[in-house]
Scaffold this active site. Structure first.
Site, PDB file in Angstrom:
ATOM      1  N   GLY A   1      51.651  36.442  40.291  1.00  8.21           N
ATOM      2  CA  GLY A   1      51.702  36.963  38.930  1.00  8.21           C
ATOM      3  C   GLY A   1      50.353  37.037  38.253  1.00  8.21           C
ATOM      4  N   SER A   2      49.956  38.207  37.763  1.00  7.51           N
ATOM      5  CA  SER A   2      48.608  38.348  37.247  1.00  7.51           C
ATOM      6  C   SER A   2      48.422  39.700  36.565  1.00  7.51           C
ATOM      7  CB  SER A   2      47.609  38.171  38.392  1.00  7.51           C
ATOM      8  OG  SER A   2      48.039  38.911  39.517  1.00  7.51           O
TER       9      SER A   2
END
Length: 221
Positions: free
Chosen positions: A182-183
């Site tokens: 997640g980013s």
């Protein structure tokens, strides 16, 4: 079209995680039978997270491609703190179900790299660009245009991986890094770029066009 960039189906960054989960699931299945189902589901999630499918890369020199899979969460005029200029900013948010390989948006030489430790707030928020852990690359195209590409860690991301440094050459769509779990990736473009992406658009690394930029030939017309 260029041929697809060669890489394994499962990103090399995921091999230890995938193998560990599969071994654990198999061991639990051997000793406890159907109680292993949660472990197999976890293994399936890990496999999908680290998948790294091939992409066909547009050859048009005007195209700035998305460096990541995900959803467009910001299109705005902003200050590029790395190139020290006013720029157009396009941000791509990657959730845990997106492919997390990061790829060059343009043909370029890496003109600078900066790493900043920081917080881990939700990467979908605008403040993540300046508060979270991040790794920035200043990319110089053969035409002398600067594009800044910034990997930003997210709420549960805890590892930014970047495999290039100043002086490295990258082809459009070439893999340069990975962010685990997640980013966000921010792209800063010249003010005269023609933005093609809109808020909410779903984009794919090395394939979706974020913007058109002027080339020397197009300026002459």
């Amino acid at each position: 079209m260029r041929p697809p960039y060669p890489h394994p189906i499962i990103a090399r960054e995921g091999w230890p995680f995938v193998s560990g989960c599969l071994i654990a699931a198999a061991a639990v299945a051997w000793f406890f039978g159907w109680w292993s189902i949660p472990f197999w589901l976890l293994a399936l999630f890990i496999v999908q997270f680290f998948r790294d499918p091939p992409r066909e890369v547009p050859d048009d020199p005007r195209a700035v491609l998305s460096p990541a899979d995900g959803r467009i969460v910001e299109v705005s005029r902003a200050h590029d703190p790395y190139a020290k200029r006013e720029a157009l900013k396009v941000s791509v948010f990657m959730n845990v179900f997106n492919v997390h390989s990061n790829r060059s948006p343009v043909d370029c030489v890496v003109n600078g790299r900066w790493y900043f430790p920081g917080a881990f707030v939700n990467a979908a928020l605008d403040k993540a660009s300046l508060e979270n852990e991040r790794n920035a690359l200043r990319l110089r195209t053969p035409d002398g245009m600067d594009v800044t590409c910034v990997q930003v860690a997210g709420l549960i991301a805890r590892r930014i991986l970047c495999y290039v440094d100043a002086g490295a050459e990258l082809k459009r769509g070439e893999r340069f890094g990975f962010i685990r779990f997640g980013s966000r990736v921010d792209v800063y473009l010249p003010l005269d770029a023609e933005i093609r992406a809109s808020l909410g658009d779903k984009v794919y690394a090395a394939q979706s066009v974020l913007a058109w930029v002027k080339t020397p030939n197009s300026k002459a017309k």
